[in-house]
Design a protein around this motif. Structure first.
Motif, PDB file in Angstrom:
ATOM      1  N   LYS A 226       0.553  -1.330  -0.240  1.00 28.22           N
ATOM      2  CA  LYS A 226      -0.008  -0.270   0.218  1.00 28.22           C
ATOM      3  C   LYS A 226       0.627   1.622  -0.456  1.00 28.22           C
ATOM      4  O   LYS A 226       0.564   2.241  -0.612  1.00 28.22           O
ATOM      5  CB  LYS A 226      -1.004  -0.095   1.238  1.00 28.22           C
ATOM      6  CG  LYS A 226      -1.944  -0.989   1.558  1.00 28.22           C
ATOM      7  CD  LYS A 226      -2.914  -1.074   2.497  1.00 28.22           C
ATOM      8  CE  LYS A 226      -4.191  -1.511   2.527  1.00 28.22           C
ATOM      9  NZ  LYS A 226      -4.901  -1.852   3.706  1.00 28.22           N
TER      10      LYS A 226
ATOM     11  N   SER B 105      -9.881   5.727  13.731  1.00 30.99           N
ATOM     12  CA  SER B 105     -10.648   6.245  13.905  1.00 30.99           C
ATOM     13  C   SER B 105     -11.050   6.090  15.728  1.00 30.99           C
ATOM     14  O   SER B 105     -10.809   4.980  15.810  1.00 30.99           O
ATOM     15  CB  SER B 105     -11.970   5.711  13.152  1.00 30.99           C
ATOM     16  OG  SER B 105     -12.099   4.096  13.219  1.00 30.99           O
TER      17      SER B 105
ATOM     18  N   TRP C  28      -4.648  12.512  10.115  1.00 32.74           N
ATOM     19  CA  TRP C  28      -4.344  11.853   9.036  1.00 32.74           C
ATOM     20  C   TRP C  28      -3.579  13.262   7.520  1.00 32.74           C
ATOM     21  O   TRP C  28      -3.627  13.769   7.373  1.00 32.74           O
ATOM     22  CB  TRP C  28      -4.459  10.950   8.095  1.00 32.74           C
ATOM     23  CG  TRP C  28      -4.917   9.546   9.024  1.00 32.74           C
ATOM     24  CD1 TRP C  28      -6.082   9.732   9.619  1.00 32.74           C
ATOM     25  CD2 TRP C  28      -3.874   8.270   8.601  1.00 32.74           C
ATOM     26  NE1 TRP C  28      -5.699   8.116  10.019  1.00 32.74           N
ATOM     27  CE2 TRP C  28      -4.073   7.578   9.912  1.00 32.74           C
ATOM     28  CE3 TRP C  28      -2.682   8.035   8.438  1.00 32.74           C
ATOM     29  CZ2 TRP C  28      -3.946   5.831  10.228  1.00 32.74           C
ATOM     30  CZ3 TRP C  28      -2.090   6.201   9.188  1.00 32.74           C
ATOM     31  CH2 TRP C  28      -3.309   6.227   9.866  1.00 32.74           C
TER      32      TRP C  28
ATOM     33  N   PRO D  69      -7.482  11.923   4.233  1.00 29.93           N
ATOM     34  CA  PRO D  69      -8.248  10.933   4.562  1.00 29.93           C
ATOM     35  C   PRO D  69      -7.526  10.174   5.135  1.00 29.93           C
ATOM     36  O   PRO D  69      -6.176   9.765   4.639  1.00 29.93           O
ATOM     37  CB  PRO D  69      -9.340  10.459   3.311  1.00 29.93           C
ATOM     38  CG  PRO D  69      -8.595  11.533   2.153  1.00 29.93           C
ATOM     39  CD  PRO D  69      -7.808  12.610   2.868  1.00 29.93           C
ATOM     40  N   PRO D  70      -8.197   8.657   6.145  1.00 33.43           N
ATOM     41  CA  PRO D  70      -7.168   7.435   5.927  1.00 33.43           C
ATOM     42  C   PRO D  70      -7.088   7.154   5.448  1.00 33.43           C
ATOM     43  O   PRO D  70      -5.866   6.047   5.160  1.00 33.43           O
ATOM     44  CB  PRO D  70      -8.376   7.015   7.114  1.00 33.43           C
ATOM     45  CG  PRO D  70      -9.190   8.209   7.690  1.00 33.43           C
ATOM     46  CD  PRO D  70      -9.218   8.865   6.086  1.00 33.43           C
ATOM     47  N   ALA D  71      -7.704   6.915   4.132  1.00 30.14           N
ATOM     48  CA  ALA D  71      -6.761   6.069   2.573  1.00 30.14           C
ATOM     49  C   ALA D  71      -5.608   6.551   2.623  1.00 30.14           C
ATOM     50  O   ALA D  71      -5.588   5.494   0.705  1.00 30.14           O
ATOM     51  CB  ALA D  71      -8.236   5.735   2.347  1.00 30.14           C
ATOM     52  N   TYR D  72      -5.320   7.995   2.452  1.00 31.22           N
ATOM     53  CA  TYR D  72      -4.412   8.399   1.681  1.00 31.22           C
ATOM     54  C   TYR D  72      -3.105   7.957   1.799  1.00 31.22           C
ATOM     55  O   TYR D  72      -2.751   6.873   3.262  1.00 31.22           O
ATOM     56  CB  TYR D  72      -4.394  10.026   2.620  1.00 31.22           C
ATOM     57  CG  TYR D  72      -3.136  10.485   0.935  1.00 31.22           C
ATOM     58  CD1 TYR D  72      -2.673  10.948   0.513  1.00 31.22           C
ATOM     59  CD2 TYR D  72      -2.268   9.947   1.528  1.00 31.22           C
ATOM     60  CE1 TYR D  72      -2.297  12.019  -0.343  1.00 31.22           C
ATOM     61  CE2 TYR D  72      -0.880  10.578   1.601  1.00 31.22           C
ATOM     62  CZ  TYR D  72      -1.314  11.609   0.087  1.00 31.22           C
ATOM     63  OH  TYR D  72      -0.226  12.212  -0.159  1.00 31.22           O
ATOM     64  N   ARG D  73      -2.415   6.993   0.852  1.00 34.74           N
ATOM     65  CA  ARG D  73      -1.058   6.048   0.576  1.00 34.74           C
ATOM     66  C   ARG D  73      -0.458   6.894  -0.447  1.00 34.74           C
ATOM     67  O   ARG D  73      -0.694   7.657  -0.867  1.00 34.74           O
ATOM     68  CB  ARG D  73      -1.351   4.758   0.524  1.00 34.74           C
ATOM     69  CG  ARG D  73      -2.468   3.765   1.617  1.00 34.74           C
ATOM     70  CD  ARG D  73      -1.171   4.035   2.623  1.00 34.74           C
ATOM     71  NE  ARG D  73      -1.897   3.057   3.475  1.00 34.74           N
ATOM     72  CZ  ARG D  73      -2.724   3.296   4.931  1.00 34.74           C
ATOM     73  NH1 ARG D  73      -3.197   4.823   4.885  1.00 34.74           N
ATOM     74  NH2 ARG D  73      -3.447   2.890   5.580  1.00 34.74           N
TER      75      ARG D  73
ATOM     76  N   ALA E  50       1.665   5.627   4.941  1.00 36.57           N
ATOM     77  CA  ALA E  50       0.548   7.040   5.325  1.00 36.57           C
ATOM     78  C   ALA E  50       1.356   7.840   6.943  1.00 36.57           C
ATOM     79  O   ALA E  50       1.983   6.555   8.031  1.00 36.57           O
ATOM     80  CB  ALA E  50      -0.119   6.116   6.050  1.00 36.57           C
TER      81      ALA E  50
ATOM     82  N   ASP F  89      -6.481   2.497  12.001  1.00 38.70           N
ATOM     83  CA  ASP F  89      -7.311   3.890  10.755  1.00 38.70           C
ATOM     84  C   ASP F  89      -7.678   4.774  11.034  1.00 38.70           C
ATOM     85  O   ASP F  89      -7.927   5.796  10.481  1.00 38.70           O
ATOM     86  CB  ASP F  89      -8.123   3.097   9.958  1.00 38.70           C
ATOM     87  CG  ASP F  89      -9.884   3.095  10.677  1.00 38.70           C
ATOM     88  OD1 ASP F  89      -9.391   3.482  11.393  1.00 38.70           O
ATOM     89  OD2 ASP F  89     -11.119   3.200   9.243  1.00 38.70           O
TER      90      ASP F  89
END
Lengths: 428, 151
Positions: free
Chosen positions: B73, B112, B124, B144-148, B76, B110
C-alpha cells in the motif's frame, strides 16, 4: 528623650492606648488598620462564627506574595533554564527549597480556604441582602485563585507542569466560538512551549496578583459598607430574625429630632441625609455587646496570622513540593493528571469534553454568582432555608467526590483503579 | 448651542468614543496574537523511505507522528496527538490500536475512535516524496485515512 517621644508621636499621632480615644484613633488614623471598625461585636470574634477563613485566605495570599517575590530572584521563565532554576532552588539556593515549599503549600491552602470560606458564607446565609454583590466579588476571587494556581503550575517546567497545562488549556479550547483563539492567546502559540511559559509567568506574577489585590480591596471595603460581618446564625432567635432582616429603620420610626449642641463639643456633623441606611444598624441595647477592636480583634487576627504562617512553615519543613523530570513534549506520563483542584473537571471531561469541560463548569460558576439574586428568602436561619442548604451541600459534595475520584480512583489510561494503587506506585 | 446640533455632536462624540474603545480592545487582542511563531515547522522531512521498516508504525517523538509503511500500500502518516485533550497516544502492536494515556481513548489502526471521550479520529497528514528522495510530511494538510503514498 523628648525627641524620641516627639518622633513617635509624629508617626502615630494618637492618644495613649490606655484611653478609649487612643484605642479608636489607633484604628481610624492608621491607613492599614482603618478597614476595621473601631469597635466590633463580641459575637463576631467567636472562632465558631467565621473560623477566620477569610483572614486565613488573606494571610496565605500574603505568604504567597512574599515567598513569590523571593523565588522570582532565582527564576527565569525560559526553557530549560526554568527547570534548572528549580533544581538550584532545591539544592543550591539557601532556603530555596523551603521557600518553594511554602509557596506551593500556601497556594494549595488558599484554594482550600477560599472554598471553605465560600461554604461558611453560604451556610450562614451571609450572602443575603445587602451583601449580594460581595458574594459575586468573592466568586471572582475564587476564580482568580484558581487562575493563579493554574498559571503557577506551569512555571517549574517539569513533566507534571507541562502535561497538566497541556490538558488544562485543551479543556479550554472546547469553549464554543472563542475556545481555539483563547487557547492560542493564552499559549502565545499552538502548543505549550516557551511562549506559553512566558505568558503564564506574566499572568502569574503581574496580571492576576494585581487583579486579586484590587478585588480583595473591594471585597474588604464592601464587608464594612454592607454592615460588617453578618450576625452568627445561632444568635438569630425567632423573634429577632424578623427585625434583623429588616434593613434600615422601620418606615414608621419617629423623625430625627434636632438638639442643640453643647458649648464644649469637639466634633462636627457635616451633613444630615435622609433615607434608610442600607446596612444593619446597631441598636442601643446592642451597644453593650461591642468591644474595642484594639486589642480584642487585633489579637485574634494576629493569632490567626501566626497560626497560618507556623502551619505553612511546619508543612514546608516536612514535605517538599514535588518536582518531576524535565518537561518532555514527546512523552506523556501515564496517567497525565491536571492539578488536583482540576481533577474533578478532568473527571467530567473524560466523559464528555464539551459538556464536562465547558458547559458544566460554566453553569456552575454562573449558578454560584446567581445564588444571592436567586435565593430571595430573607431568613438566614437554617430551619427556614432547608432547600438552599440541601442544594448547596449536594453541589459541594459532587465537587469533592469528583476530585476524590479523579485523584485516587483513576490510574493509567484513566481506568478505574482502587486508591491503594497510588500508595504502592508511590513507594516504588 | 441649538438642541439639534447638541444632539448630533453628542451622538458623534458617543460613537467616536466607543469606536475608539473598540479599536483599542481589538488592538490589544491583535498585540497578544503572535505574528511570528518560534515553533517547529509544520512541514518537514523525515528521512528516506528505506529508513522505515514494514510492520508496526514508526513513532517520531519530536514530530509526534506515526509513520506507517505497508508492503503493497505504501506510506501513511498519522498524528500521535489525541483529539480529546492533546496527550500523545501510544501504539500497541499487540492489539494494533492507539491508546491515549490521559483519558483512555482507544483508536483503531485507521485512526477512528473505538471508545473513550475522543470526539474525532486521529488526523492523517499528507506525505509526499521530496526532490531529494526524502519523505516530506505536511501537518497543515490533513488527508483522509485511506491516503497512501506509493514509493
Amino acid at each position: 528623650m523628648n525627641v524620641i517621644r516627639d518622633v513617635w508621636q509624629s508617626i502615630v499621632r494618637r492618644d495613649p492606648l490606655s484611653t478609649d480615644k487612643g484605642k479608636s484613633e489607633l484604628v481610624f488614623l492608621n491607613l492599614w488598620l482603618h478597614i476595621h471598625p473601631a469597635k466590633v461585636k463580641k459575637e463576631h470574634l467567636k472562632i465558631k462564627h467565621t473560623w477566620y477563613l477569610g483572614f486565613i485566605t488573606f494571610f496565605l495570599f500574603l505568604i504567597l506574595v512574599t515567598t513569590g517575590v523571593a523565588l522570582m530572584c532565582y527564576y527565569r521563565p525560559q526553557s530549560p533554564q526554568a527547570y534548572q532554576d528549580m533544581k538550584d532552588l532545591q539544592f543550591v539556593v539557601f532556603l530555596g527549597r523551603f521557600l518553594r515549599n511554602m509557596h506551593r503549600w500556601s497556594a494549595h491552602g488558599m484554594v482550600v480556604c477560599v472554598f471553605l470560606h465560600m461554604c461558611r458564607v453560604f451556610y450562614t446565609g451571609s450572602y443575603k441582602k445587602p451583601r449580594q454583590f460581595n458574594w459575586v466579588v468573592g466568586v471572582f476571587l475564587f476564580l482568580l485563585t484558581l487562575g493563579l494556581s493554574f498559571t503557577g503550575y506551569l512555571l517549574p517546567w517539569d513533566q507534571l507542569a507541562f502535561w497538566a497545562i497541556t490538558v488544562g488549556t485543551n479543556i479550554g479550547s472546547y469553549a464554543p466560538l472563542v475556545g481555539k483563539q483563547l487557547r492560542e492567546l493564552l499559549l502565545g502559540g499552538h502548543s505549550v512551549g516557551e511562549s506559553a511559559l512566558l505568558r503564564f509567568y506574566v499572568l502569574h506574577v503581574a496580571v492576576l496578583p494585581s487583579a486579586v489585590i484590587l478585588l480583595t480591596m473591594v471585597h474588604f471595603w464592601r464587608v464594612r459598607k454592607d454592615g460588617g460581618l453578618s450576625r452568627p446564625v445561632w444568635k438569630l432567635k425567632q423573634d429577632q430574625a424578623e427585625a434583623l432582616v429588616t434593613i434600615g429603620v422601620p418606615g414608621d420610626a419617629p423623625a430625627l429630632t434636632v438638639t442643640t449642641a453643647a458649648k464644649d463639643k469637639t466634633y462636627g456633623l457635616m451633613e444630615v441625609v435622609t433615607g434608610k441606611p442600607i446596612f444593619e444598624t446597631v441598636t442601643a441595647e446592642e451597644e453593650e455587646d461591642v468591644v474595642f477592636s484594639y486589642p480584642y480583634a487585633f489579637f485574634r487576627e494576629a493569632v490567626a496570622l501566626m497560626a497560618t504562617v507556623t502551619t505553612i512553615m511546619a508543612l514546608s519543613l516536612v514535605w517538599s513540593a514535588p518536582l518531576e523530570e524535565l518537561a518532555n513534549p514527546a512523552k506523556t506520563p501515564n496517567p497525565a493528571k491536571a492539578p488536583w483542584y482540576f481533577l474533578g473537571l478532568q473527571e467530567l471531561v473524560s466523559h464528555s469534553a464539551l459538556l464536562g469541560g465547558v458547559v458544566a463548569p460554566a453553569l456552575m460558576v454562573l449558578a454560584l454568582m446567581a445564588v444571592p439574586y436567586f435565593d430571595t428568602n430573607p431568613s438566614r436561619r437554617p430551619a427556614d432555608r432547608k432547600w438552599a442548604i440541601r442544594v448547596f451541600t449536594i453541589f459541594v459534595a459532587i465537587n469533592i467526590v469528583l476530585i476524590i475520584v479523579g485523584t485516587f480512583f483513576r490510574g493509567p489510561g484513566w481506568a478505574l483503579v482502587p486508591p491503594w494503587v497510588h500508595i504502592v506506585a508511590g513507594a516504588e | 448651542m441649538k438642541r439639534r446640533s447638541f444632539l448630533s455632536w453628542g451622538a458623534a462624540g458617543f460613537v467616536t468614543l466607543w469606536s475608539a474603545v473598540g479599536v483599542s480592545l481589538a488592538a490589544v487582542v491583535r498585540f497578544l496574537t503572535p505574528s511570528v511563531f518560534y515553533e517547529p515547522p509544520q512541514a518537514f522531512k523525515i528521512g528516506n523511505p528505506a529508513d522505515f521498516p514494514f510492520g508496526p508504525p514508526t513513532f517520531l517523538a519530536d514530530e509526534k507522528i506515526y509513520v506507517f509503511r505497508e508492503r503493497d500500500k505504501g506510506f501513511a502518516v498519522a498524528s500521535a496527538v489525541c483529539t480529546h485533550l492533546g496527550c500523545t497516544v501510544a501504539y500497541f502492536p499487540s492489539d494494533q490500536k492507539f491508546h491515549c494515556p490521559c483519558h483512555g481513548s482507544v483508536f483503531v489502526s485507521d485512526g477512528s475512535v473505538q471508545h473513550g471521550p475522543a470526539p474525532r479520529g486521529l488526523e492523517w497528514f499528507e506525505v509526499t516524496l521530496a526532490r531529494d528522495g526524502q519523505l516530506n510530511v505536511d501537518k497543515e494538510k490533513v488527508v483522509p485515512p485511506a491516503y497512501r503514498l506509493m514509493v
